[in-house]
Design an enzyme around this catalytic site. Structure first.
Site, PDB file in Angstrom:
ATOM      1  N   SER A  81      18.611   7.144  83.324  1.00 29.60           N
ATOM      2  CA  SER A  81      19.013   5.745  83.219  1.00 29.60           C
ATOM      3  C   SER A  81      18.989   5.086  84.601  1.00 29.60           C
ATOM      4  CB  SER A  81      20.383   5.648  82.546  1.00 29.60           C
ATOM      5  OG  SER A  81      20.691   4.324  82.184  1.00 29.60           O
ATOM      6  N   HIS A  85      16.064   3.109  78.320  1.00 31.96           N
ATOM      7  CA  HIS A  85      16.675   2.684  77.045  1.00 31.96           C
ATOM      8  C   HIS A  85      15.793   1.645  76.346  1.00 31.96           C
ATOM      9  CE1 HIS A  85      20.553   4.512  78.289  1.00 31.96           C
ATOM     10  NE2 HIS A  85      20.300   3.967  79.475  1.00 31.96           N
ATOM     11  N   ASP A 143      20.995  -3.535  83.334  1.00 25.96           N
ATOM     12  CA  ASP A 143      22.421  -3.630  83.638  1.00 25.96           C
ATOM     13  C   ASP A 143      22.844  -5.003  84.140  1.00 25.96           C
ATOM     14  OD1 ASP A 143      22.596  -0.960  82.956  1.00 25.96           O
ATOM     15  OD2 ASP A 143      22.275  -0.286  85.013  1.00 25.96           O
TER      16      ASP A 143
END
EC number: 3.4.13.21
Length: 242
Positions: A123, A160, A138
């Site tokens: 990630s 993701h 994010d």
């Protein structure tokens, strides 16, 4: 000296234990010769570094490795210098890159990995391996000195990644956000890396691991879908990569 990286989209799949899907690949990647692992928990925000590090430590102990968390040692620079592998956990990418700039560890890690030390990230840890963190999902909860990443690979990753469209939701899709990035950064590829997949990079070879396809985005081109058996080595074609 060639680089070795294992870049994961995510840590955990639904219904599985933490890092379960990646454990065997991590073990295969590190092999039996690696003993000293440096772990960087700076992406943690709602969890303490200590709690996060212990969670990751348990996984690595289960597959036969020990590591030192960077926030616990007297000299973080010495830890990176002596590490036989560098592991960067996920969380908030902006907090992670802020801390890496603040501690002046970016050059240390970049030089270490560029000289052959294995790098594992998931990630946010995969985001910072890229030239910049501009394709992170994010929220920018903190303002880093720079968006510049470790520049260990010559392309961007969107971890993701999903092309799902939420019913009755009028916000941008992931693809639309990546298109915005490409308008201002037309010369770079972006890899949409779905959960449960990872990229394994060794020498001039890159391989997709997982049971899903990835999507490749480039300005002015249709998005392309790639399968685990497809050749992706062209993504590494940059004179300064090695």
């Amino acid at each position: 000296m060639s680089k070795r990286l294992l870049l994961l989209s995510n840590s955990t799949n639904i219904g599985e234990e933490y890092l379960f899907y990646a454990r065997q690949e991590i073990k295969n990647f590190l092999g039996s010769s690696v003993k000293k692992i440096a772990f960087i928990p700076f992406a943690a925000v709602t969890s303490t570094y200590q709690h996060y590090s212990e969670k990751v430590r348990k996984v690595f102990q289960d597959i036969g490795y020990e590591f030192d968390a960077i926030h616990l040692v007297e000299s973080s620079h010495e830890l990176i210098k002596n590490a036989e592998a560098v592991v960067v956990g996920g969380g908030n990418t902006f907090h992670l890159i802020h801390c890496l700039h603040e501690t002046k560890l970016l050059d240390d890690i970049r030089n270490k990995v560029s000289n052959g030390t294995p790098y594992i990230g998931w990630s946010a840890g995969s985001n910072v391996a890229c030239p910049t963190i501009k394709t992170s999902n994010d929220m920018p909860i903190i303002e880093p000195i720079s968006f510049q990443g470790l520049n260990l690979v010559p392309f961007q990753i969107n971890p993701h990644y999903t092309n799902a469209v939420i019913p009755n939701h009028n916000g941008e899709t992931r693809e639309q956000r990546l298109e915005d990035f490409l308008v201002l950064n037309p010369d770079i590829y972006v890899v949409g890396l779905p959960e449960g997949t990872m990229l394994k990079i060794e020498d001039s070879s890159i391989r997709l691991i997982g049971n899903k396809t990835i999507y490749l985005f480039k300005f002015g081109e249709e998005k392309q879908e790639y399968y685990p058996h497809d050749n992706l080595d062209f993504l590494l074609e940059r004179a300064s990569f090695t």
